[in-house]
Design an enzyme around this catalytic site. Structure first.
Site, short mmCIF file in Angstrom:
data_model
loop_
_atom_site.label_atom_id
_atom_site.label_comp_id
_atom_site.label_asym_id
_atom_site.label_seq_id
_atom_site.Cartn_x
_atom_site.Cartn_y
_atom_site.Cartn_z
N SER A 32 0.77 -1.23 0.08
CA SER A 32 0.08 0.18 0.04
C SER A 32 0.74 1.29 0.04
O SER A 32 0.51 2.21 -0.76
CB SER A 32 -0.99 -0.11 1.15
OG SER A 32 -0.30 -0.18 2.27
N GLU A 33 2.09 1.28 0.84
CA GLU A 33 2.91 2.36 0.70
C GLU A 33 4.47 1.94 0.95
O GLU A 33 4.66 0.74 1.59
CB GLU A 33 2.53 3.55 1.91
CG GLU A 33 1.26 4.41 1.75
CD GLU A 33 0.14 3.81 2.45
OE1 GLU A 33 -0.71 4.59 2.13
OE2 GLU A 33 0.28 2.90 3.20
N THR A 34 5.29 2.84 0.33
CA THR A 34 6.73 2.58 0.42
C THR A 34 7.20 4.06 0.86
O THR A 34 6.84 4.68 0.16
CB THR A 34 7.25 1.99 -0.97
OG1 THR A 34 6.73 0.67 -1.28
CG2 THR A 34 8.70 2.07 -0.80
N PHE A 84 5.04 6.95 -1.02
CA PHE A 84 4.49 6.78 -2.19
C PHE A 84 3.81 5.56 -1.95
O PHE A 84 3.93 4.58 -1.35
CB PHE A 84 5.75 6.38 -3.17
CG PHE A 84 6.22 7.48 -3.54
CD1 PHE A 84 6.10 8.37 -4.79
CD2 PHE A 84 7.41 7.88 -2.93
CE1 PHE A 84 6.86 9.38 -5.34
CE2 PHE A 84 8.26 8.97 -3.26
CZ PHE A 84 7.98 9.70 -4.51
N HIS A 124 0.29 4.86 8.93
CA HIS A 124 1.05 3.82 9.23
C HIS A 124 2.55 3.94 8.57
O HIS A 124 3.45 3.60 9.11
CB HIS A 124 0.41 2.50 8.83
CG HIS A 124 1.02 1.68 7.49
ND1 HIS A 124 0.22 2.02 6.27
CD2 HIS A 124 1.74 0.84 7.00
CE1 HIS A 124 0.68 1.47 5.17
NE2 HIS A 124 1.91 0.63 5.68
#
Length: 278
Positions: free
Chosen positions: A46-48, A66, A77
């Protein structure tokens, strides 16, 4: 290409692999935004996040966040997971137990006792009633009668959430949204558990992207919900919300409201440590 320290952490669950995963690239100097976006899409999470030296002298580090398709000024998170990964990699905060993160939304304070990390929620940039035409669209997307929606509110603090309140947690858990009706909406649904339950609320987050998906545990949404529910007199000053239950996760979001400041926290588990050639 350069070998860089790489971490994957699990956020918002006391049990590893039951929360929301996050990929963290350390020492990300020299990477362009295009390179970061391409890698974030590749991780398929979902995100990096990408950790960088701070620009603001009051910050301990800077982060860029991102999704697979865009950069976010703030997300919950990724904030907690980045702070935990930065600290575990040898980061030294200016104040013991207090980490100051610099991101697109400004400076965010994160407190920690070593395992649980808690961020000070940034102010909402949009908060208030949702147009009835959108509410009707939400009801159709959630496949529920309009009258089952008790209230709605914009809860924008980076991601453009719309909060939807139902009468009970069991109604939240029973939802089966219609992807074709969700469109570009990002909907956070909340309902109370009965008195005596181990958590006060059940939360679900549906992201209107292609493909439509449900987020396991969402810090930014819960920060917005905390303000909305507390101002409405529905939530206690301190409570725990469950999220991810319907899709096999065990998210636990700890909310504490102190002198008007909303603090949102959860456990962070370190799952993968290594290097990435990037």
């Amino acid at each position: 290409m350069t070998l860089r320290r790489y971490t994957e952490v699990d956020v918002f669950s006391p049990t590893p692999y039951r929360g929301n995963p996050l990929a963290v690239v350390h020492d990300a100097e020299g990477l362009t935004g295009e390179q970061m976006q391409r890698f974030a899409k590749w991780t398929n999470l979902s995100e990096t996040t990408f950790l960088l030296p701070p620009i603001d002298p009051g910050a301990d580090y800077r982060v860029r966040i991102f999704t697979g398709s865009e950069e976010l000024p703030f997300a919950g998170h990724p904030t907690l997971g980045s702070a935990a990964a930065w600290l575990a990699a040898g980061g030294s905060a200016n104040s013991e137990g207090i980490i100051v993160q610099e991101c697109g939304a400004g400076l965010v304070v994160v407190r920690t006792d070593g395992r649980r990390f808690i961020f000070a929620a940034p102010p909402l940039t949009r908060f208030g009633p949702v147009d009835e035409t959108i509410v009707l669209r939400i009801a159709a997307a959630l496949r529920i009668p309009r009258e089952h929606i008790i209230d709605t509110s914009w809860l924008v603090n980076g991601p453009e959430w719309i909060g939807v309140r139902l009468a009970a947690a069991r109604e939240v858990l029973a939802l089966h949204p219609d992807p074709s009706a969700l469109g570009d909406l990002s909907i956070g649904v909340v309902g109370p558990h009965p008195t005596g339950h181990q958590t006060q609320f059940e939360v679900r987050a549906f992201i209107g992207e292609d493909p439509v998906w449900e987020d396991p545990v969402t810090g930014s949404l819960n920060a917005g919900l905390a303000r909305w529910l507390s101002e409405a007199g529905i939530a206690d000053r301190r409570y725990v919300a469950a999220q991810g239950t319907a899709i096999g996760y065990q998210g636990r979001v700890h909310v504490d409201i102190e002198d008007g400041q909303i603090w949102v926290g959860g456990d962070v588990n370190h799952c993968v440590t290594g290097e990435v050639d990037l």
